[in-house]
Design an enzyme around this catalytic site. Structure first.
Site, PDB file in Angstrom:
ATOM      1  N   SER A  78      -8.852  -3.101   0.339  1.00 26.86           N
ATOM      2  CA  SER A  78      -8.180  -4.497   0.158  1.00 26.86           C
ATOM      3  C   SER A  78      -9.524  -5.411  -0.614  1.00 26.86           C
ATOM      4  O   SER A  78      -9.308  -6.174  -1.394  1.00 26.86           O
ATOM      5  CB  SER A  78      -7.927  -4.869   1.639  1.00 26.86           C
ATOM      6  OG  SER A  78      -6.832  -4.389   1.894  1.00 26.86           O
ATOM      7  N   ARG A 124       0.926  -1.265  -0.207  1.00 21.75           N
ATOM      8  CA  ARG A 124      -0.158  -0.041  -0.193  1.00 21.75           C
ATOM      9  C   ARG A 124       0.833   1.232  -0.133  1.00 21.75           C
ATOM     10  O   ARG A 124       0.349   2.239   0.105  1.00 21.75           O
ATOM     11  CB  ARG A 124      -0.915  -0.030   1.174  1.00 21.75           C
ATOM     12  CG  ARG A 124      -1.871  -1.099   1.290  1.00 21.75           C
ATOM     13  CD  ARG A 124      -2.586  -1.134   2.660  1.00 21.75           C
ATOM     14  NE  ARG A 124      -3.868  -1.860   2.637  1.00 21.75           N
ATOM     15  CZ  ARG A 124      -4.881  -1.234   3.096  1.00 21.75           C
ATOM     16  NH1 ARG A 124      -4.947  -0.110   3.581  1.00 21.75           N
ATOM     17  NH2 ARG A 124      -6.061  -2.121   2.863  1.00 21.75           N
ATOM     18  N   VAL A 176     -10.442  -7.106   6.653  1.00 19.74           N
ATOM     19  CA  VAL A 176     -10.314  -6.766   5.212  1.00 19.74           C
ATOM     20  C   VAL A 176     -11.138  -5.482   5.188  1.00 19.74           C
ATOM     21  O   VAL A 176     -12.226  -5.249   5.275  1.00 19.74           O
ATOM     22  CB  VAL A 176     -10.609  -7.701   4.123  1.00 19.74           C
ATOM     23  CG1 VAL A 176     -10.561  -7.254   2.966  1.00 19.74           C
ATOM     24  CG2 VAL A 176     -10.002  -9.184   4.515  1.00 19.74           C
ATOM     25  N   ASP A 177     -10.434  -4.188   4.889  1.00 16.84           N
ATOM     26  CA  ASP A 177     -10.712  -3.094   4.672  1.00 16.84           C
ATOM     27  C   ASP A 177     -11.311  -2.834   3.225  1.00 16.84           C
ATOM     28  O   ASP A 177     -10.980  -3.556   2.516  1.00 16.84           O
ATOM     29  CB  ASP A 177     -10.113  -1.967   5.060  1.00 16.84           C
ATOM     30  CG  ASP A 177      -8.745  -1.634   4.154  1.00 16.84           C
ATOM     31  OD1 ASP A 177      -8.591  -2.193   2.928  1.00 16.84           O
ATOM     32  OD2 ASP A 177      -7.674  -1.126   4.525  1.00 16.84           O
ATOM     33  N   SER A 178     -11.938  -1.544   2.855  1.00 10.03           N
ATOM     34  CA  SER A 178     -12.654  -1.757   1.663  1.00 10.03           C
ATOM     35  C   SER A 178     -11.786  -1.663   0.452  1.00 10.03           C
ATOM     36  O   SER A 178     -12.102  -2.170  -0.689  1.00 10.03           O
ATOM     37  CB  SER A 178     -13.394  -0.415   1.661  1.00 10.03           C
ATOM     38  OG  SER A 178     -12.755   0.818   1.988  1.00 10.03           O
TER      39      SER A 178
END
Lengths: 408, 79
Positions: free
Chosen positions: B41, A69, B37-39
């Protein structure tokens, strides 16, 4: 009203010379070059096939999933800021997050992310473009990530002034503390654009050294044989703190950030003013702001990037602003040019010169330019008392920043 | 492809994208509440799943995929 004194209480870096401040400084004092050949396949087609790449890859410090990220410039800013934060001993100090700010800039930003995602867009279509693309390429990304990690709530800032960015970010931190907007500012610069496009762009300007067969000797500020700068990557971050705040918590004080001088040339988008007027004014302002006399400045960590014109223009400016007494050093001879991180890394070298009473060397100065009529610590580090130092940074766009550090 | 095979395929994707331990992946687990799991990801998981299983998962369908089992059912019936 008396103005707040600002001191430096933490240092962090990851550079072509080492993965932290101690290893970087040791290598600098030993006169080691961080420049090497670019062995990537893409480098074959370029006129410039050398660079100063990181000594320690970010993957050795940050786990794989998080690294997915982060643009490389963000990852290394996090590493440098983490070191500086731990070094300052602020982690469990009870510092109010609303008194903590971040000021970390980048000269170019997340260009490698932009270009890599463009490759994906072209090859596989828009649906394959990573959802992390925007937070990775935005130029405030490094500052934002550091602010997030440290939970800073007094503001997160990211100035951009090309190769003056790191120094300007530190100057902004000084202003913030003086203005009472923060007690602690984590400040510095970061850059990671070793990629064919930025290299081709700089090379097309004829700004870069093409000494491809002799990388360690390519960055040679003030030497007659210099032929341009060598691109480097890395990050430098320092912790600025209101002096009474640092004293109250018993912090170790490296040095005082006594003053800053910022000017703009208003002359040309890339060429410095031929008489260095912007640089002269920046240095003069920094000295006045610091309340020191020019005779107090015994050492200058020069901008000196190893370009034919810029190096000697700076000498003329130093002469005019300071006289001929300071001992100069161009640490870019070892680190290459870290663009937006340069002013921050060179601030760290300036601060450590004060602490250790030693001026770092300028390597590769074998045949000094005829216009170099000042004393340079050539080849070898020079032990000497350094009570006050100036760090110069100049950037495309006509940005001039001089910082004065003094013994705390 | 059996439900177990789809589940283990999803587990591989979740490990790669979000660092989820494959041992934690089971049909009853919620992507957001249990597996963290975030948005952003989740977008990556969906795109990777489309590629791996040869399905199209439209955006308006993604909101219905709360658990690993929901995703397995969707992939099973649309692959």
């Amino acid at each position: 009203m008396s103005r707040a004194d600002v001191v430096v209480t933490g240092l962090g870096a990851t550079t072509p010379l080492g993965g932290d401040v101690a290893s970087t400084w040791d290598a600098m004092l030993a006169g080691r070059s961080g420049v090497g050949p670019l062995t990537q396949e893409w480098a074959g087609q370029l006129p410039v096939r050398i660079a100063a790449q990181l000594a320690v890859e970010p993957s050795e410090r940050i786990d794989r999933v998080k690294l997915r990220r982060l643009d490389r410039s963000e990852a290394i800013a996090l590493i440098a800021a983490g070191e500086a934060w731990a070094d300052a001993g602020l982690a469990d100090s009870g510092l109010d997050p609303e008194r903590l700010a971040v000021s970390i800039g980048s000269g170019i930003g997340g260009a490698t992310t932009l270009l890599a995602q463009d490759d994906i867009l072209e090859a596989s279509g828009p649906r394959r473009v990573s959802p992390h693309t925007v937070p990775m390429l935005m130029p405030n990304g490094p500052a934002a990530w550091v602010g997030l990690e440290l939970q800073a709530r007094a503001g997160v800032h990211s100035v951009a002034s090309a190769c003056a960015t790191g120094a300007e970010a530190i100057a902004l931190g000084l202003d913030m503390i003086r203005a009472g907007r923060a007690d602690v500012v984590v400040a510095g610069g970061t850059e990671a654009v070793i990629h064919p496009l930025p290299i081709a762009g700089f090379a097309s300007m004829r700004a870069m050294s093409t000494r491809n067969d002799d990388p360690e000797r390519a960055s040679r500020p003030w030497d007659k044989g210099r032929d341009g700068f060598v691109l480097g990557e890395g990050s430098g971050v320092i912790v600025l703190e209101r002096a009474d705040h640092a004293v109250a918590r018993g912090a170790r004080i490296y040095a005082r950030l006594a003053g800053a001088g910022l000017t703009s040339d208003g002359y040309d988008i890339v060429q410095p003013h031929p008489e260095g007027l912007g640089a002269i004014r920046a240095i003069a302002k920094a000295i006045a702001d610091a309340g020191v006399d020019k005779s107090d400045i015994v050492h200058v960590n020069a901008h000196a990037t190893s370009t034919p014109v810029g190096d000697v223009a700076e000498i003329a400016a130093l002469h005019a602003a300071l006289g001929d007494h300071p001992v100069l050093s161009a640490t870019k001879s070892m680190t290459g040019h870290l663009l937006g991180a340069a002013g921050a890394l060179e601030s760290i070298a300036s601060i450590l010169a004060i602490r250790d009473s030693v001026v770092p060397p300028t390597i590769n100065l074998d045949d000094p330019d005829d216009k170099l009529d000042m004393d340079v610590a050539a080849h070898k580090a020079r032990p000497m008392d350094v009570p006050a130092v100036i760090n110069n940074s100049f950037g495309f766009g006509g940005h001039n920043v001089a910082l004065v550090f003094t013994r705390g | 492809m059996t439900r177990d095979e789809i589940t283990s395929g999803l587990a591989e994707i979740l490990e790669e994208v979000a660092g989820v331990n494959p041992d934690d992946v089971a049909e009853e687990k919620s992507f957001t509440d249990d597996l963290d799991v975030d948005s952003l990801s989740m977008v990556e998981v969906v795109v990777a799943a489309e590629e791996k299983f040869g399905v199209k998962i439209p955006d308006n369908e993604v909101q219905n995929l709360k658990t690993v089992g929901d995703a397995v059912t969707y992939i099973e019936s649309n692959a």
